[in-house]
Scaffold this active site. Structure first.
Site, PDB file in Angstrom:
ATOM      1  N   HIS A  68       0.933  -0.982   0.058  1.00 11.93           N
ATOM      2  CA  HIS A  68       0.216  -0.019  -0.191  1.00 11.93           C
ATOM      3  C   HIS A  68       1.230   0.943  -0.267  1.00 11.93           C
ATOM      4  O   HIS A  68       0.313   2.407   0.409  1.00 11.93           O
ATOM      5  CB  HIS A  68      -1.037  -0.195   0.632  1.00 11.93           C
ATOM      6  CG  HIS A  68      -1.768  -0.945   1.251  1.00 11.93           C
ATOM      7  ND1 HIS A  68      -1.904  -2.842   1.410  1.00 11.93           N
ATOM      8  CD2 HIS A  68      -3.239  -0.782   0.968  1.00 11.93           C
ATOM      9  CE1 HIS A  68      -3.423  -2.993   1.034  1.00 11.93           C
ATOM     10  NE2 HIS A  68      -3.748  -2.363   0.854  1.00 11.93           N
ATOM     11  N   PRO A  71       2.546   3.579  -2.507  1.00  7.11           N
ATOM     12  CA  PRO A  71       2.677   4.703  -3.102  1.00  7.11           C
ATOM     13  C   PRO A  71       4.491   4.430  -3.762  1.00  7.11           C
ATOM     14  O   PRO A  71       4.210   4.674  -4.814  1.00  7.11           O
ATOM     15  CB  PRO A  71       2.012   5.747  -2.903  1.00  7.11           C
ATOM     16  CG  PRO A  71       2.235   6.516  -1.866  1.00  7.11           C
ATOM     17  CD  PRO A  71       2.445   4.882  -1.448  1.00  7.11           C
ATOM     18  N   LYS A 122       7.083   2.728  -3.264  1.00  3.04           N
ATOM     19  CA  LYS A 122       7.710   1.138  -3.644  1.00  3.04           C
ATOM     20  C   LYS A 122       6.589   0.347  -5.434  1.00  3.04           C
ATOM     21  O   LYS A 122       7.563   0.085  -5.820  1.00  3.04           O
ATOM     22  CB  LYS A 122       6.911   0.182  -2.438  1.00  3.04           C
ATOM     23  CG  LYS A 122       7.574  -0.197  -1.415  1.00  3.04           C
ATOM     24  CD  LYS A 122       7.381  -1.606  -0.331  1.00  3.04           C
ATOM     25  CE  LYS A 122       7.615  -1.226   1.384  1.00  3.04           C
ATOM     26  NZ  LYS A 122       7.143  -2.466   1.846  1.00  3.04           N
ATOM     27  N   ASP A 176       9.130  -6.481   2.502  1.00  2.00           N
ATOM     28  CA  ASP A 176       9.401  -6.099   3.605  1.00  2.00           C
ATOM     29  C   ASP A 176      10.594  -4.694   4.157  1.00  2.00           C
ATOM     30  O   ASP A 176      11.505  -5.462   3.884  1.00  2.00           O
ATOM     31  CB  ASP A 176       8.168  -6.781   5.201  1.00  2.00           C
ATOM     32  CG  ASP A 176       8.759  -5.247   6.438  1.00  2.00           C
ATOM     33  OD1 ASP A 176       7.525  -4.930   6.400  1.00  2.00           O
ATOM     34  OD2 ASP A 176       9.111  -5.478   7.487  1.00  2.00           O
ATOM     35  N   SER A 177      10.342  -3.896   4.560  1.00  2.00           N
ATOM     36  CA  SER A 177      11.958  -2.952   3.977  1.00  2.00           C
ATOM     37  C   SER A 177      11.955  -2.218   5.245  1.00  2.00           C
ATOM     38  O   SER A 177      11.078  -1.467   6.222  1.00  2.00           O
ATOM     39  CB  SER A 177      12.086  -2.722   2.923  1.00  2.00           C
ATOM     40  OG  SER A 177      11.024  -1.613   2.591  1.00  2.00           O
ATOM     41  N   GLY A 199      10.205   7.661   1.589  1.00  2.72           N
ATOM     42  CA  GLY A 199      10.628   7.391   2.687  1.00  2.72           C
ATOM     43  C   GLY A 199      12.292   8.018   2.421  1.00  2.72           C
ATOM     44  O   GLY A 199      12.377   9.343   3.035  1.00  2.72           O
ATOM     45  N   ASP A 232      15.578   8.372   1.554  1.00  2.45           N
ATOM     46  CA  ASP A 232      15.518   8.285   0.856  1.00  2.45           C
ATOM     47  C   ASP A 232      16.808   9.459   0.501  1.00  2.45           C
ATOM     48  O   ASP A 232      17.974   9.584   0.207  1.00  2.45           O
ATOM     49  CB  ASP A 232      15.487   7.947  -0.202  1.00  2.45           C
ATOM     50  CG  ASP A 232      14.881   7.068  -1.261  1.00  2.45           C
ATOM     51  OD1 ASP A 232      15.095   5.827  -0.463  1.00  2.45           O
ATOM     52  OD2 ASP A 232      13.776   6.425  -2.095  1.00  2.45           O
ATOM     53  N   LYS A 256      19.280   4.110  -8.653  1.00  3.32           N
ATOM     54  CA  LYS A 256      18.763   3.519  -7.233  1.00  3.32           C
ATOM     55  C   LYS A 256      18.417   2.215  -7.522  1.00  3.32           C
ATOM     56  O   LYS A 256      19.086   1.067  -6.924  1.00  3.32           O
ATOM     57  CB  LYS A 256      17.525   4.181  -6.990  1.00  3.32           C
ATOM     58  CG  LYS A 256      17.637   3.797  -4.853  1.00  3.32           C
ATOM     59  CD  LYS A 256      16.199   4.255  -4.637  1.00  3.32           C
ATOM     60  CE  LYS A 256      15.415   3.421  -3.276  1.00  3.32           C
ATOM     61  NZ  LYS A 256      14.549   3.986  -3.191  1.00  3.32           N
ATOM     62  N   HIS A 263      19.198  -2.634  -1.646  1.00  2.00           N
ATOM     63  CA  HIS A 263      18.652  -3.445  -1.460  1.00  2.00           C
ATOM     64  C   HIS A 263      17.134  -3.779  -2.091  1.00  2.00           C
ATOM     65  O   HIS A 263      17.696  -5.408  -1.826  1.00  2.00           O
ATOM     66  CB  HIS A 263      18.284  -2.993   0.307  1.00  2.00           C
ATOM     67  CG  HIS A 263      17.145  -1.689   0.045  1.00  2.00           C
ATOM     68  ND1 HIS A 263      17.027  -0.752  -0.364  1.00  2.00           N
ATOM     69  CD2 HIS A 263      16.131  -1.700   0.590  1.00  2.00           C
ATOM     70  CE1 HIS A 263      16.245   0.290  -0.611  1.00  2.00           C
ATOM     71  NE2 HIS A 263      15.490  -0.317   0.495  1.00  2.00           N
TER      72      HIS A 263
HETATM   73  P1  ITT Z   1       3.879  -2.360   2.932  1.00  2.09           P
HETATM   74  O1  ITT Z   1       3.581  -2.763   3.972  1.00  2.09           O
HETATM   75  O2  ITT Z   1       2.308  -2.019   1.966  1.00  2.09           O
HETATM   76  O3  ITT Z   1       4.767  -2.493   1.249  1.00  2.09           O
HETATM   77  P2  ITT Z   1       4.727   0.240   4.338  1.00  2.09           P
HETATM   78  O4  ITT Z   1       5.166   1.568   3.199  1.00  2.09           O
HETATM   79  O5  ITT Z   1       4.504  -0.073   5.527  1.00  2.09           O
HETATM   80  O6  ITT Z   1       4.108  -0.186   2.747  1.00  2.09           O
HETATM   81  P3  ITT Z   1       7.016  -1.199   5.555  1.00  2.09           P
HETATM   82  O7  ITT Z   1       6.535  -2.282   6.446  1.00  2.09           O
HETATM   83  O8  ITT Z   1       8.379  -2.458   4.679  1.00  2.09           O
HETATM   84  O9  ITT Z   1       6.162  -0.694   4.041  1.00  2.09           O
HETATM   85  O10 ITT Z   1       8.020   0.139   5.523  1.00  2.09           O
HETATM   86  C1  ITT Z   1       8.690   0.318   4.951  1.00  2.09           C
HETATM   87  C2  ITT Z   1       9.593   1.862   4.675  1.00  2.09           C
HETATM   88  O11 ITT Z   1      10.975   1.952   5.317  1.00  2.09           O
HETATM   89  C3  ITT Z   1       8.992   2.147   4.577  1.00  2.09           C
HETATM   90  O12 ITT Z   1       7.827   3.331   4.352  1.00  2.09           O
HETATM   91  C4  ITT Z   1      10.290   3.161   3.847  1.00  2.09           C
HETATM   92  O13 ITT Z   1       9.725   4.948   4.965  1.00  2.09           O
HETATM   93  C5  ITT Z   1      11.583   2.829   4.385  1.00  2.09           C
HETATM   94  N1  ITT Z   1      12.270   2.133   2.948  1.00  2.09           N
HETATM   95  C6  ITT Z   1      12.382   0.907   2.629  1.00  2.09           C
HETATM   96  N2  ITT Z   1      12.824   1.016   2.004  1.00  2.09           N
HETATM   97  C7  ITT Z   1      13.071   2.322   0.972  1.00  2.09           C
HETATM   98  C8  ITT Z   1      13.773   3.024   0.592  1.00  2.09           C
HETATM   99  O14 ITT Z   1      13.989   2.531  -0.447  1.00  2.09           O
HETATM  100  N3  ITT Z   1      14.158   4.389   0.328  1.00  2.09           N
HETATM  101  C9  ITT Z   1      13.381   4.946   1.514  1.00  2.09           C
HETATM  102  N4  ITT Z   1      12.809   3.869   2.286  1.00  2.09           N
HETATM  103  C10 ITT Z   1      12.913   3.310   2.523  1.00  2.09           C
END
Ligand code: ITT
Length: 200
Positions: free
Chosen positions: A16, A18, A20, A75-76, A159, A161, A181, A186
């Site tokens: 969810h 936008p 990613k 999940d990141s 996020g 970045d 990027k 990752h």
């Molecule tokens: P979904 O679970 O719906 O995919 P989410 O934003 O809640 O959306 P996560 O729980 O995986 O997803 O949270 C990951 C957060 O980590 C994300 O909101 C970013 O703030 C940060 N993040 C992950 N990958 C990133 C990236 O490539 N660049 C910048 N911030 C990143």
């Protein structure tokens, strides 16, 4: 049964976020017919696990079982060495319900100042999971190391970045072209493993 996804197959993107979704779509390179969790009206599950891998599996399983289609979830998060890996799996939660990453990035800086640490080492992790409806699942993980930069720079990406400069680079993820990027992130590293396992 070998876990394979045939080209052109329908695949639910269980995110969810936008920011990613376009990155994942670009990394999939038109290989599948992508349907987003939003298009299907799927609810966002609570991320109750304590690891990236656990939460990626939870999100993929949730979307696959509800849609009846294979689903891919990411999940990141950002981990800061001097903060013992925080925010880590709580990266999205540090931005609060309004998803305010200016405040979240400020929080990282403030906590580092409170620690009195000048160690700026950090890394991003991405766990990618694919689950089949009421069937098996597969999960992989990718990581990129780098340095935190304050104040943040650049308006690209999403996020955290703007405050992350990957090792060996002079630009933050927030300043890089999306393709630059996607070549080193990752998420791209996790994707390389996923492709090797699933598509090749
Ligand atoms: P979904 O679970 O719906 O995919 P989410 O934003 O809640 O959306 P996560 O729980 O995986 O997803 O949270 C990951 C957060 O980590 C994300 O909101 C970013 O703030 C940060 N993040 C992950 N990958 C990133 C990236 O490539 N660049 C910048 N911030 C990143």
């Amino acid at each position: 049964m070998a876990l394979k996804l045939e080209p052109g197959a329908k695949l639910v993107l269980a995110t969810h976020n936008p920011g990613k979704a376009p990155e994942i779509a670009a990394l999939l390179d038109g290989r599948f017919e992508i349907i987003t969790a939003g298009q299907l009206g799927l609810p966002e599950p609570d991320e109750t696990e304590s690891t990236f891998v656990g939460n990626a599996l939870l999100k993929a399983r949730h979307a696959a079982d509800r849609s009846g289609l294979p689903a891919l979830a990411d999940d990141s998060g950002l981990s800061v060495k001097a903060l013992d890996g925080a925010p880590g799996i709580f990266s999205a939660r540090w931005a609060g319900p309004s998803k305010d990453f200016v405040t979240a990035m400020q929080n990282v800086e403030t906590r580092l100042e409170e620690m009195g640490s000048d160690d700026r080492a950090a890394w991003f992790t991405s766990a990618l999971a694919v689950a089949w409806p009421n069937g098996p699942a597969l999960v992989v993980e990718g990581r990129v190391d780098g340095t935190l930069v304050f104040p943040g720079r650049g308006t690209r990406g999403f996020g955290y970045d703007p405050i992350f400069m990957p090792e060996g680079e002079t630009m933050t993820f927030g300043e890089m072209e999306p393709a630059a990027k996607d070549a080193i992130s990752h998420r791209a590293r996790a994707f390389a493993k996923l492709k090797a396992a699933l598509f090749d």
